[in-house]
Design a protein around this motif. Structure first.
Motif, PDB file in Angstrom:
ATOM      1  N   TYR B 157     -11.022  10.088  -4.114  1.00 57.83           N
ATOM      2  CA  TYR B 157     -10.564   8.748  -3.757  1.00 57.83           C
ATOM      3  C   TYR B 157      -9.118   8.700  -3.213  1.00 57.83           C
ATOM      4  O   TYR B 157      -8.454   7.779  -2.990  1.00 57.83           O
ATOM      5  N   GLN B 346      -4.963   9.595  -9.351  1.00 59.29           N
ATOM      6  CA  GLN B 346      -5.905   8.482  -9.714  1.00 59.29           C
ATOM      7  C   GLN B 346      -5.408   7.623 -10.542  1.00 59.29           C
ATOM      8  O   GLN B 346      -4.718   7.919 -11.750  1.00 59.29           O
ATOM      9  N   LEU B 376      -8.640   5.064  -1.968  1.00 62.65           N
ATOM     10  CA  LEU B 376      -8.720   3.899  -2.914  1.00 62.65           C
ATOM     11  C   LEU B 376      -7.402   2.979  -2.783  1.00 62.65           C
ATOM     12  O   LEU B 376      -6.290   3.463  -2.818  1.00 62.65           O
TER      13      LEU B 376
END
Lengths: 730, 612
Positions: B157, B346, B376
């Motif tokens: 991501y 993350q 992301l």
């Protein structure tokens, strides 16, 4: 501490590989049960009873659990005198006890302490009217100048820890003590891990009766220990003790009917056929045939299921044999002692009653045998709604009779008077009409939420309005509150109840109630209101349509609000809003059908088609054609093939089958190939893994069951890249 | 076709039955559970469409039970049924974990209760059995070991085509730290540090020593650190022996977690010269200095390991995950002083994010391709509440509220008016964030220019320690004018210096830093418009943004949660979807609803890390 060598890590990993196979892990579990590794002795498979202070394995040394405390009251000293005040540390528990801020030092008055559970609290009358109040007025009326006080130590939900409370209560220096307890005396199944090997053997040899016997033995041992510890302590202290053996609402209370648990090969199918035939025979008035069929049912299920026993009881009653009817009802009451598949209403069991009869006199304890008392009072009739508000909580009449008998014993024990209890009933305090009305209405709600028949529920609603019309406003607010999607305490109707309701109403309705569709209850309420000249049906129908109508929104039929209306208690366990602390937690998060029919209710509109989305499968292979039939409002709308893989169906039902208001849909499952002895293997595997055992055959499983407006276009699931907030959508 | 005979005996259809084919996408559910912060996510053809922690439904903080409600949410969000699930991915290798549990049981002189507890865990149902029984799932289950799940949750991501990957936490199965690299759909690890040597436990032990809850209070230690000096750093270095490669060892003399329900031994107290702090007791300079010292040592070790990783994987990109990666101060130092140019962490770096990583790895294994390519840019993956439901609740009560449906501009002006007046606003709108941070979907907002706001919100609203700083949300386009930040920072995962000409004491930490969230229209339009209006009226494009919850509770999820938190706290104004209400509008009975306790779920312990 010595560091474990790095080298041992690879050993541990190698061992893990061996153990982690299915057989390896099972072998390890079974080996543990032998105590060759680890110690499984006296370790409950699921330990949830500590949540409410139920501990079934304390040392029997007669010692006080809390030497400076009695229940929620802590000991204080002032001017050389001892008194007790409610502890703020126990604030969360205050609502379960009498509203007594302070227990004064023992003075010259004769002090009678009443210990017990919710029955002793006068549940559903408390705090306006309690057993302690009734008892005190009777005693004072007979005291002839001697001063008497009753200290109310009854606690709702009191269970086996009555032992500790009774011993601690001696700090209050009582002249006599009454213990009115026994309905919360339960020992749950699954058993302690150490007993699993014995259960394994017994189950294979005796079937499900082994589980019942196991729990009865545990309960007997527990009650014997309590009576011994308490009785001996009181005898040594010279304090007179009266044990009240509770009774049960044998006349009216019906446990919900369920299938029989796993039976040996072929027996489950035979049992179901017998049951259907017996019910038909009874409905046709053929008691002889019905009884014969029911006897065979009971023979097969070994008295672990109520269905056959109820038929036998009803047949006996029809034939005027009330002693047999009583006996069968008692057996039915006792038959659920082992069943952890659903919540069971609290009750006294025969085994506990008999221990009290046999053991209490050994320590000079007196007994007030309520079953015998009520039998005498009712001249042989079964106790019912005249004396009971529900399974074990009493009406004011029941309280007055019981407390009159208790007073008679106490007066003798205190050497004050010898007077028959029959002469004391009229001396008891009585609740006002308003309180009677509220208690009756609460009884209707309580009965409905324990799946009682309509006539019982309606009877209490009608009684409530007969006692006092003020209850009508509470009833209409309740109907509104139950029908809102807004959480209960946030509703305007709840506010109205809090403003206009008595402490009694507020206590029960605003603390212990769950919002649910309550089909039967609300029907009964409206019926009773209508009989009293108050029309509220249209209002309810309109509100239901607004709040839960399928025309306006998609409805999840598996949520508790809707699922609970089906009166299938095993099927709702996985969605209960509050977990029953006596039962192990459900290990599945989808609907399991324990009967050949799964019933659901939804709010529809006439001529408005509906669409069901149903994801379901079978659990066991099917004995018959593997097809599921759907019936809407008793109309067969179709049949589909089903197997053991999840499958999703859209089912559009035309509007002509629907009606305004509540509509019924039944999913009828094919008869499974009952597992027989394999079912026992599964039970034991569950127990060794520490899981809640599946005692009953699963007819089918539903993962999703949603009903929507059939006129709405079907909205396909979004393409992932179209989801507004999806990550990675280019 | 099912039929019914009509009156003259002919048949006609009644219901129409249509069996739904399985949806054409590859639907993978990722699950994390068992330690803390259990969660569930859903990947559809590699696209992350839903993710949520179980605690938000059960209302049990850090709920570690299997995410039954989160699972149902994920399916409903995507319009799927059980029949559509192709694979469930679990974020741990249960067999590797079993090895670790067995090894723990082999420790000599282990108290018998401990040994029994370990044996209990071993014989209990394993994750595969739980998943199959709980969800009724018979399909394939992919086990992805814990640190690989962390690694995947970050790398896949990050938007990077290739990167070095560092994962650091308390423990999962065996590893507590892993070093690796990612490229395309491939993640490789070349070294790891195994339990019981754990940087997470190192930090958690001091967290416990300082009287904060283990598993929960670590970031409080991070927040306390700037108040102290690293005068105990030398002593704390005794706790951990760092080698020049990727390895380090804990000096177990100071750690008790292997055999006791405590993270640390008496030796730690002797080393530092004081007994452990009682929870809730006064914080003194000593405690602040210890916090600073452990933070300094952690940063040193991490920086060394980051440098080591770069020596093995000389990429410009670094991905980090694992609970320790939530230490944003350490991350910032690693980026500033370390050899990597870019860092991605993350947002749900802890175990909840492991569900995403597991699903992503499962996708890569099944398809041979990475789950997706784009970085992301938001985490609004949880449930949303509708205006209709909010209206239904409010109008059924006697609450006094304002209805701004169809009048968003008015709603925003109203909210800004209240903020300027110095009111604290509870704000709930749109899909809920995934991960530990509130990012404008479930937030408490306030005027950051008011110095008293920090103490007020700490004391009266959140009821938490007074030293805890608050974070700012700022329009991305204006961020560089007020913070030493030259890139987007949408997740509050890095700290930077405050350089604003405006006095922003409410969100400026004692060392002049802030943990910033940059906001754009693309990711949260209403929140961006709120910031714009506040800027237009005050010249300040920043709001104080803290999570919408009270101490000890999960962040609110539903409209009812938001209302109840509002009722219980001293928040002045509630803005939920298109409605607003003030304290004077709260009906009396709502206090009773607000005291209802959660049922179900499994809380975590706070004396010692969840090892089993």
């Amino acid at each position: 501490m010595q560091q474990v060598s790095e080298l041992l890590k690879s050993f541990a990993n190698r061992l893990a590989q061996h153990v982690s196979s299915k057989d390896g892990l099972q072998a390890l579990r079974l080996l543990r049960l032998t105590n060759l590794i680890g110690n499984s002795s006296a370790k409950p498979v699921e330990s949830s009873l500590d949540d409410i202070g139920h501990s079934s394995r304390k040392a029997s040394d007669g010692s006080t659990a809390a030497p400076n405390r009695v229940g929620i009251w802590e000991k204080k000293q002032e001017n050389g005198e001892t008194y007790f005040v409610r502890s703020k540390d126990k604030l969360e528990e205050w609502n379960y006890w009498a509203n007594l801020g302070r227990i004064e030092p023992k003075g010259t008055k004769k002090r009678v302490v009443l210990i017990g559970e919710s029955v002793a609290r006068g549940y559903l009358y408390d705090p306006q009217f309690t057993c302690a109040m009734a008892l005190e007025t009777i005693l004072k009326s007979q005291a002839d100048g001697a001063e008497i006080e009753v200290i109310d130590l009854a606690r709702t939900n009191l269970g086996l820890e009555v032992r500790e409370l009774a011993i601690d209560a001696l700090q209050l220096e009582p002249d006599a003590v009454i213990i009115f307890s026994g309905n919360n005396w339960r020992c749950v199944f699954p058993p302690s891990a150490a007993d699993i090997p014995k259960i394994d053997v017994a189950l294979r040899a005796q079937g499900m009766a082994a589980t019942k016997q196991y729990v009865e033995t545990m309960l007997k041992d527990e009650v014997t220990r309590i009576v011994h510890d308490v009785g001996l302590t009181y005898k040594e202290r010279g304090v007179p003790l009266l044990w009240i053996i509770p009774e049960f609402n044998l006349g009216d209370w019906r446990d919900p009917l369920t299938n029989a648990p796993h039976l040996p090969a072929g027996a489950n199918l035979e049992w179901i056929n017998l049951w259907q035939d017996a019910q038909h025979a009874f409905q046709d008035g053929d008691c002889e045939t019905a009884a014969a069929l029911a006897r065979r049912m009971v023979e097969l299920d070994q008295e672990v299921n109520v269905a056959g026993l109820y038929i036998l009881a009803d047949c006996s009653a029809q034939l005027g044999d009330m002693d047999s009817a009583r006996r069968y009802r008692e057996l039915a009451r006792d038959s659920v002692i082992w069943d952890s598949s659903k919540s069971a209403a609290p009750r006294t069991y025969s085994v506990a009653q008999q221990v009290l009869r046999d053991e209490a006199p050994k320590y000079d304890g007196q007994i007030l045998d309520m079953p015998r008392l009520f039998k005498e009072y009712l001249k042989g009739a079964l106790p019912d709604r005249q004396l009971f508000l529900d399974y074990c909580h009493m009406t004011s009449e029941g309280i007055q009779v019981t407390m009159a008998a208790a007073a008679s014993c106490i007066l003798k024990q205190l050497a004050l008077k010898d007077v028959a209890w029959t002469r004391l009933i009229g001396q008891a305090a009585s609740p006002s009409h308003e309180v009677e009305a509220e208690a009756a209405f609460l009884a209707a709600i309580h009965s409905a939420h324990w799946w009682q028949p309509y006539d019982v529920i309606h009877s209490f609603c009608a009684r409530a309005l007969q006692q006092s019309r003020h209850i009508a406003k509470i009833m209409t607010c309740f109907v509104d509150m139950q029908t809102r999607r807004t959480p209960m305490l946030m509703c305007r109707s709840a506010e109205q109840i809090s403003v206009s309701g008595s402490p009694l109403i507020q206590h029960y309705l605003l603390r212990y109630n769950n919002q649910q569709l309550d089909r039967m209850l609300l029907d009964a309420v409206l019926h009773a209101l209508k009989d009293a000249g108050i029309e509220a049906r249209e209002q309810l129908d309109s509100l239901r349509k607004t709040e839960y109508g399928v025309a306006g929104r998609d409805i999840d039929l598996l949520d508790y609000y809707h699922c609970s209306a089906a009166l299938q208690p095993q099927e709702v366990m996985w969605v209960l809003p509050k977990r029953d602390v006596f039962l192990p937690q459900e290990r599945h998060h989808y609907y399991k059908a324990y009967w050949c029919e799964s019933k659901f209710v939804f709010v529809g509109e006439a001529d408005c088609p509906v669409r069901f989305q149903l994801t379901f499968r079978l659990h066991y292979p099917s004995l018959t054609d593997p097809k599921v039939t759907l019936r809407v409002n008793a109309v067969n709308v179709g049949t589909v093939e089903v197997n053991r893989e999840w499958a999703t169906w859209n089912i559009t039902v035309p509007g002509r089958v629907l009606k305004d208001g509540l509509n019924d849909i039944v999913v009828e499952w094919p008869m499974p190939d009952f597992p027989g002895m394999q079912g026992y293997d599964d039970v034991l595997n569950d127990l060794t893994e520490g899981n809640k055992p599946e005692f009953f055959c699963i007819f089918g499983e539903i993962h999703t069951f949603v009903v929507s407006n059939g006129q709405k276009a079907v909205v396909s699931a979004h393409e992932p890249h179209q989801v507004l907030s999806a990550i990675g959508a280019d | 076709m099912p039929t019914q005979k009509n009156s003259n005996g002919s048949s006609q259809p009644i219901a129409k039955f249509e069996r739904l084919a399985k949806r054409p996408h590859l639907n993978i559910v990722g699950i994390s559970a068992g330690y803390h912060d259990s969660a569930c996510c859903l990947l559809q053809d590699g696209v992350l469409v839903a993710a949520v922690q179980e605690e938000r439904f059960t209302r049990v903080k850090n709920d570690k039970s299997f995410p039954r409600k989160a699972f149902r949410y994920c399916l409903e969000q995507a319009g799927l049924t059980m029949a559509d699930i192709d694979c469930i991915a679990y974020y741990e290798d249960p067999y590797m974990k079993l090895g670790r549990q067995i090894w723990m049981g082999m420790i000599p002189d282990l108290p018998s209760e401990r040994r029994e507890g370990i044996l209990d865990r071993i014989v209990k149902s394993q994750p595969e059995q739980i998943i199959r029984r709980l969800f009724g799932f018979n399909g394939p289950i992919e086990f992805v070991d814990h640190h690989l799940s962390h690694a995947a949750s970050s790398f896949f991501y990050s938007g990077f085509d290739e990167a070095a990957i560092l994962t650091v936490d308390g423990v999962g199965d065996w590893p507590t730290t892993s070093y690796g690299w990612g490229k395309g759909s491939h993640i490789e690890r070349f070294e790891q540090v195994d339990f019981p040597d754990s940087l997470g436990f190192f930090y958690s032990a001091i967290t416990g020593y300082l009287g904060f809850e283990v598993n929960e209070g670590e970031y409080k230690v991070m927040g306390l650190a700037p108040y102290g000096e690293p005068v105990y750093a030398d002593q704390i270095r005794n706790l951990i022996e760092v080698s020049s490669d990727g390895q380090y060892r804990l000096n177990m003399k100071y750690f008790a977690f292997l055999s006791e329900d405590s993270m640390f031994t008496q030796e730690l107290s002797t080393l530092l010269g004081e007994p452990p702090r009682e929870p809730e007791s006064e914080l003194r300079q000593f405690h602040m200095d210890v916090a600073r010292s452990v933070q300094a040592v952690l940063e040193e070790v991490l920086l060394a390991k980051v440098r080591y990783l770069h020596s093995k994987v000389p990429s410009e990109n670094l991905c980090m995950a694992g609970g320790v990666a939530l230490n944003v101060v350490a991350n910032g130092r690693c980026l500033r002083e370390g050899p990597f140019k870019r860092l991605f962490v993350q947002p749900a770096a802890g175990d909840a994010g492991g569900s995403v990583g597991a699903a992503a790895m499962a996708h890569a294994r099944i398809t041979g391709k990475p789950p997706y390519r784009k970085k992301l840019d938001h985490v609004y993956l949880g449930p949303e509440n509708t205006s209709e439901d909010a209206y239904n609740i409010l109008s059924t009560s006697s609450a006094k509220f304002q209805d701004f449906r169809g009048k968003e501009e008015e709603l925003i002006r109203y909210t800004v008016d209240r903020l300027i007046e110095g009111k604290v606003v509870g704000w709930s709108h749109g899909r809920m964030e995934f991960g530990p941070r509130s990012l404008g979907a479930r937030s408490i907002l306030a005027d950051p220019r008011r110095p008293e706001m920090r103490d007020r919100i700490n004391a009266l609203v959140k009821m938490r320690e007074s030293f805890r700083p608050f974070a700012p949300a700022v329009l991305e386009s204006k961020a560089h004018e007020h913070f030493d930040l030259d890139h987007a920072s949408p997740f509050m995962l890095e700290t930077c210096q405050v350089i604003s000409p405006i006095d922003l004491s409410a969100i400026t930490h004692i060392d002049g830093s802030a943990r910033v969230q940059t906001v754009t229209h693309e990711t949260n339009p209403r929140f961006a418009r709120l910031l714009e209006e506040f800027n237009r009226r005050t010249g300040c494009p920043i709001l104080l943004n803290t999570s919408f919850n009270m101490r000890g509770e999960p962040i609110v999820c539903t409209t009812v949660d938001a209302i109840m938190c509002f009722v219980r706290s001293q928040i002045d104004v509630l803005v939920v979807e298109d409605f607003a209400m003030e304290r004077a509008g709260i009906p009396a009975l709502w206090d009773l609803q607000a005291t209802e306790k959660p049922t179900g779920g499994e809380a975590v312990g706070h004396l010692v890390y969840t090892l089993l």
